[in-house]
Structures are given as C-alpha cells and as structure tokens.
Motif scaffolding. Structure first.
Motif, short mmCIF file in Angstrom:
data_model
loop_
_atom_site.label_atom_id
_atom_site.label_comp_id
_atom_site.label_asym_id
_atom_site.label_seq_id
_atom_site.Cartn_x
_atom_site.Cartn_y
_atom_site.Cartn_z
N ASN A 9 36.61 42.29 35.40
CA ASN A 9 36.80 43.58 35.91
C ASN A 9 38.17 44.08 35.43
N ILE A 10 39.20 43.38 35.56
CA ILE A 10 40.72 43.80 34.85
C ILE A 10 40.41 44.18 33.33
N SER A 11 39.63 43.45 32.57
CA SER A 11 39.35 43.77 31.26
C SER A 11 38.54 45.03 31.01
N ALA A 12 37.51 45.49 32.02
CA ALA A 12 36.93 46.67 31.98
C ALA A 12 37.82 47.68 32.26
N LYS A 13 38.54 47.52 33.26
CA LYS A 13 39.58 48.54 33.77
C LYS A 13 40.77 48.87 32.52
N PHE A 14 41.06 47.77 31.80
CA PHE A 14 42.01 47.77 31.02
C PHE A 14 41.43 48.55 29.80
#
Length: 763
Positions: free
Chosen positions: A132-137
């Motif tokens: 999830n953090i990877s997609a947002k970043f």
C-alpha cells in the motif's frame, strides 16, 4: 639535577576503543598508543580435535542438516537493509518504517526533499515490503513536476507487488505503463512470467503470454521455452501445445530445450506416440538427443509409473547408439524393481556391470528388496555376498529386507544371525529390523527367544515399549492374529511389558472381530492396573459397551471424557447415538449429534443431515422432510436411526405425529424401511409422544410434582386417541389440560437436566 616526573601522565592524542560512528565516518578502532590500561583478553578455550572421518561408516541418508539461522528482529532487518541504501533512500525508507502508513506525516517528510529522481524511486521500491505504501509512493513520485517513470521504476514496482503477494496487481503494471505512454517491452513480460513460473502459477503464465500477444510483442525462443516449461510443470499440456503452435507460426527454429520441454510434457501425459514423433523430428531438424535428454524422459515416466514407456524410451536410446551412463542405469533398474519386474531389472544390472559402470548402493538395495518381495531370498543373499565382495557396505535397509525375507520363509535363525552381523558392523537397529523376528517368534510360540530379543533391545538402548506398541499394531493389522496377539500380551504382561497403547490396539482389534466380552475384560483389567486409560481407550470401549447392550456404562464413559475435556472419536459418537436412538432417548441422542458437530473437524454426513431434517421439520409437513431425504440418498447417504428419530422429534414438536407417519409410509413404499424397523419407529413415536405429554406436569412451590385428576384423565385419553388417530379430539383435550405458564417457565429454567442414563443434557 635529574628531571622530575610530572604527577599527571601525558595525555596522548590516540583514541582508545571504538569511536561513535557518524554518517561520514565509519567505526574507528583505537590502537596500542593510549594512556588507558589495556584489558586482559579472556583465555581462548582450546578447540577440541574433530573426530576422524571414516568413509566406511558414513551414511549419506543420516547426515544431519545444518541448524537454521535464528530469525532477525525488525531492528536488525531495518539496519541490514539501510546499510545498502543511499542517504536519501535511507531517509525515505526510515520515514515509511516510522509512520507505518501513508499520511500527512509521510508527505511532510517527502516534501522536505527537493526532488526524487527515478533511480531513487526504484531504490526505495526494491526494499519496501508494504504494497500500500509502495503504491502511494509510486503515484506520488509520478506527480512530481517534470518527472517521468522509466522502465526501472516500473520493474521495481512490479517486484514489490509480487514480493507482497499481489501478483494480480503486478500484472496490471503493464496496463499502467501503456496508459502513461510507456510501451511495455519484452523484458517487462519476462519478469512477470518468471514470477509466476517460479511460484507454479501456470494459468497466470498463460494469461501474461496472451497479454503479450495483444500488445504485439513477439517472444524470443528463450521466453517461449520458459512459458512452455511452466505450463508443462503445472499439468497444462494442451496450453503448452497451443503456445508451440504460435511458436511455429512466428517462424522460429526449435532448440534442444524446446524439444525436451515438450517431450517431458508428453511423457508426463502418457502420450508415447507423440514423444516418438517429436524425437524423430528432433533427429531430422536438429540433432539426436543425448544421454541426459533420454534420462530426463525416463525419470518423468518413472515418476508417473509408466514402465512400458520407460522401456520404449530405452529402446529408442539404444537404436540411436547413445551409451547409457550410470545414472540412466540406476534410474531404470530402480524403476523396474519398484514395479516388480525384478528379472528385467537384474538383466539390465548385469549389462551395467559388464560395461564397468559405477554401481551405486541404491541399485543393490532395490534389487535385494525386489528379490525378497518376489520370494527369491536366496538370490537376495547371493547379491549381498557379491556386494560385500565388491567393497560395498550394506546399509540398514538392505539388512531389514533380508531379515524380513528369511523370517517369511521360516529361516528365523539365519535372520537372527544377520541381525547380529548388522550390530557388529555398528548399525543401529530399528523397529523394521526386529519386527519380523518378533513376529516369527510369536507365531511359533518361542516366547523365550522373544523375551531374549527384548532384553537385547534394552542393551542396545532401543525403546522397547514403543517397539512393542508398533509390533502389536502391525500384528493385529494383518488380520486373523488378534487372539494370538492377546496370548502374547498375556505372557509379556507377566514380565512387566504393558502400556495403554497396547491395550488400545487389542481392545479395538477384539471389537472388530466380535470378541466384545474379551474387550470389556481387558478394559476392566486396565482400570484395575497402574496404567490409566486415555482418550483413545474410552473412544474404543464405548462402541463395545453399546454393542454389549450396556448403554448406561457407555454414557458413563462419555461423561468421564467430558470431565477430562477429551473429545470422543466419530465412531464413539455414532455408536452412542445409535444406542440412544434404539433405547428411545431421542433428545439425548440429538444433543450428542450437536456436540459431535461442534467438536470434531469433519463430522459424519448423517449427523449433518440430522440438523437439516430438524430444520425442515419446522415447516410442519412431510413434503419438506421427504425432499431432504431424497437429497440424502442422491449423496449416497441412506437414512439411519438418528434421521428417523430427528423426524419423530421435529414433526411432533412443530407438526403432528400424522406427518411423521406419512414420511415412514413413503420410505416403506420405496423399500427403504423394513417391516421390523417400521414397527420400531412406530413404538418410538408413541413413546416420544408420551414423554412430551408427561412434561405437562405441574410443579408446586416445594419442587414436588403433582398431577390432578383432570390432567391424569387427559393424559389417559391422549394416549388412547393418538393410537386411534383422533387428532382433532386430542388437540381439544390438550387445551383442557391445566398447566400454568409459571410452571412451564420453572421447568424450562432448569439449566442442567440429567436423565436416567447418566448423560448430562443442557437446556
């Protein structure tokens, strides 16, 4: 005048010890020039000299694996990863770790940076584990002014999603690239195909391949081979052949790997004609298959148990003039011996020996095992002699097979001598070694030799009680030896060899052959001894007690298991429920059905349909119940006692006894209910109605049951009218029964009710 020594020692500029590391300086260690005292190092303990390695005593199967490394804690994992990152990437990764979710705090940290280039985005995504953090970043980085994702960032994002188990989302990275104006290349498809093929997701590989064709990207020969190999390994040969058709349409030339992938798939599917056609095409267009290719096909056929296919491939190899190596011979000989064709296996073994190939000990073991299984114990012993003369040392499996074969042909004394030879060679016997000897001694009534062997097992530090438990389990499992096993146990029990597991095996075996009295006698003997019964003992003895007609004792055993928080076996539940149904204790039987389904992992099908029948009875008519019974019979589950008792209970509670009789009549017309059982269920129906009517008893405030004349008169006429089928008058009389609502409430508020059989029932 001599110079005076200063009071304070000179301070040196050299730092002693470890300097605190900083961002620009690593750990600095001090030297010998210091004004501090040097600590005396601890004496190093001498390293013990290793035991000299003896190749003769080395067994590769007994080599212990290296101990696993202890798992790292999160801090160690973070610092090990951060050490490989650049300072800015470490800053971003630490922000993600600290805040644990995407939010204003993370955005505030990122906004402190002037710019995050694509290489830095890829560096962060390669180590990030939260998808999830990877997609947002990833999307935040794409919104930077003047920023464009490159192939490296897309690949790193796909790696991150796949590492987190989001492989479906990883497949959609290709569409994301296309939407953002970046045409996917063959490399992006290859990455996804490698992900899915390594994880064994063959259909996903084919999905990516179809997507690749839609994007107009033509795979290379290497990628075609990888796709077909993944489909063959996951048993999708038809899809692999369709990919091969596309391969030929693209005008590509097959390699040896291409032919071998398809040949393995055809061998695995048993299509030997297709294999031969493919080999002929390979010879004509490329080259002859080598020994490694043929051995690979033989191994695939061996794994599938296709012995005829192995021999056909072997003939093709000899016709091509390919010389088999030691591994090819070993594979084929082991397969022939495993399938029982020891004659052909020994013939190929002789050919192998004449060509001077290195003979593995596994080949000797396979031949010995096959000779013993074929009853040729003499040939197996000759092979052992030939093996020792060749310089090989027999392992324990070879000795076990020979001892078993000698005991099967009534040569127990020679088997015992072979057992002594195995001990002299330093081998540690197992249960498979001594079990044939114990079995032979017991069948020939040589109990003295039996006990001597047990004493020798004690000297060898073998677990005698575990061995005896396995011996009795093996003895009663072969059938027709239950009484003999009981005689052996009586002798061993006098010498102090007894355990609860042995009692359990014997009780279960005696119950299977109908010796219920002897099984109950063993259970009584177990209770009187120092050895206490366990859960398996009670689960085994409950069917015996029900079969003997002692239902009260069976219920007592069930209550003891409940006190010990033990779960009975499914067989114990089924037998106890059947006994209660035959006794007329319908409510108690249904309580046990619910208890079984709530405790065991997979309950019996008749218990599951019991609850379905009870639910169908809420409609109050026989048609819904008959539909459930039809479904049962379609599933191969005929109605049993508990089903009919559920019909009696449910329809008497929600309908009337007339509806229950309709169900019984329907089953009787279909010849699914015998005349005797029909009479039995009719009696159970009448008794259950009496039990329900007896509940209409008034309780006074002192807890004593009273029944006035009107209630007694009503109860008498209900019984008569029910047998005469005057249901309308019966309902009118029931309305005349004087039972107050408070009396019924006090009756229903009893939390625990214990019936006459001793089974605790809950409200």
């Amino acid at each position: 005048m001599p110079p005076q020594t200063p009071q304070n020692p000179t301070k040196f500029h050299f730092f002693y010890g470890h300097r605190k590391p900083s961002q620009n300086r690593q750990v600095v260690r001090g030297g010998l020039f210091s004004n501090r005292q040097t600590r005396t190092p601890k004496p190093i303990s001498p390293i013990p000299s290793p035991t000299p390695f003896n190749l003769q005593n080395w067994l590769p199967d007994t080599t212990s694996p290296p101990p696993p490394h202890p798992p790292k804690n999160p801090s160690q994992t973070f610092f090990s990863i951060a050490r490989r990152l650049s300072p800015i990437a470490r800053y971003i990764f630490d922000s993600f770790r600290k805040h644990r979710s995407w939010g204003p705090s993370v955005l505030a940290d990122l906004n402190k940076l002037r710019r995050v280039p694509p290489d830095l985005v890829a560096e962060v995504l390669k180590v990030q584990t939260d998808p999830n953090i990877s997609a947002k970043f990833f999307h935040w980085a794409g919104k930077q002014k003047g920023y464009t994702h490159n192939y490296t960032t897309y690949n790193a994002f796909a790696y991150c999603l796949n590492r987190a188990g989001r492989f479906r989302s990883a497949d959609q990275v290709l569409e994301l690239m296309n939407m953002q104006g970046k045409e996917p290349s063959e490399k992006q498809f290859e990455i996804l195909i490698r992900f899915h093929s390594d994880a064994g997701r063959g259909l996903r590989v084919y999905h990516v391949y179809e997507k690749m064709r839609r994007f107009g990207v033509s795979p290379r020969v290497f990628l075609y081979n990888r796709i077909m190999d993944a489909l063959v390994k996951t048993d999708h040969l038809d899809l692999a052949l369709s990919v091969y058709d596309d391969f030929k349409k693209d005008g590509l030339k097959e390699e040896s790997v291409t032919f071998m992938v398809l040949a393995k798939g055809l061998c695995k599917a048993g299509k030997m004609d297709g294999v031969l056609v493919l080999l002929e095409k390979m010879r004509g267009e490329l080259c002859k298959p080598d020994v490694f290719a043929y051995t690979s096909m033989i191994r695939v056929l061996v794994a599938e148990g296709n012995l005829d296919g192995c021999l056909r491939i072997w003939e093709e190899m000899t016709q091509d003039g390919v010389e088999p190596d030691a591994w090819a011979y070993t594979t084929l000989v082991s397969a022939l011996c495993k399938q029982g064709d020891v004659g052909k296996g020994y013939e190929i073994f002789q050919e192998m020996r004449e060509k001077g190939c290195l003979i593995d000990r596994a080949v000797y073991g396979s031949l010995v095992e096959a000779f013993v299984g074929d009853g040729k114990v003499g040939s197996a012993c000759d092979l052992l002699k030939e093996m020792t003369e060749s310089g090989y040392r027999a392992d324990l499996s070879i000795y076990n097979a020979l001892i078993r074969g000698l005991c099967n042909v009534d040569r127990t004394d020679k088997g015992y001598k072979l057992f002594q030879i195995a001990i002299q060679e330093g081998l540690v016997p197992s249960f498979e070694t001594v079990n044939p000897l114990l079995l032979s001694y017991s069948e020939t009534d040589r109990m003295d030799d039996f006990c001597k062997l047990l004493d020798q097992m004690v000297k060898l530090r073998m677990s005698v009680m575990d061995g005896l438990s396995s011996f009795f389990y093996f003895m009663v499992g072969k059938g027709e030896r239950e009484l003999k096993a009981l005689e052996v146990f009586q002798v061993l029990k006098a010498k102090g060899y007894s355990s609860v597991s042995i009692y359990n095996f014997l009780i279960e075996a005696l119950h299977k052959i109908g010796e219920v009295k002897r099984a109950l006698s063993l259970f009584k003997e177990l209770n009187d001894s120092d050895v206490k019964p366990d859960c398996f003992t009670y689960s085994t003895i409950i069917p015996c007690m029900v079969g003997a007609g002692d239902l009260k004792a069976a219920c007592s055993c069930y209550n003891k298991m409940m006190e010990m928080s033990w779960v009975p076996s499914v067989a114990a539940y089924c037998s106890l429920v059947k006994g209660l149904c035959r006794k007329g204790e319908i409510d108690t039987a249904l309580m046990l059905v619910r208890d079984c389904l709530g405790n065991v992992t997979s309950g019996p099908m008749e218990f599951k349909y019991t609850l379905t029948v009870l639910h169908a009875c809420k409609s109050g008519n026989a048609e819904g119940v008959i539909e459930v019974l039809n479904e049962m019979m379609q599933q191969g589950c005929p109605p049993v006692d508990v089903i009919y008792c559920a019909i009696i209970h449910g329809l008497c509670k929600h309908g009337s006894s007339d509806e229950a009789r309709k169900v019984f009549a329907e089953m009787r017309n279909r010849n699914l209910l015998s005349e005797a059982n029909s009479v039995l269920y009719e009696e159970l129906l009448v008794d259950h109605l009496k039990t329900m009517t007896a509940g209409l008893v008034e309780y006074n405030h002192q807890g004593q049951s009273t029944m006035d004349f009107s209630n007694l008169f009503a109860f008498f006429w209900i019984t008569i009218l029910d047998s005469c089928y005057y249901f309308v008058l019966r309902e009118v009389i029931l309305l005349l029964v004087e039972v107050t609502w408070g009396d019924i409430s006090r009756l229903l508020n009893n939390e625990r009710i214990t019936d006459k059989l001793g089974v605790t029932k809950y409200k």
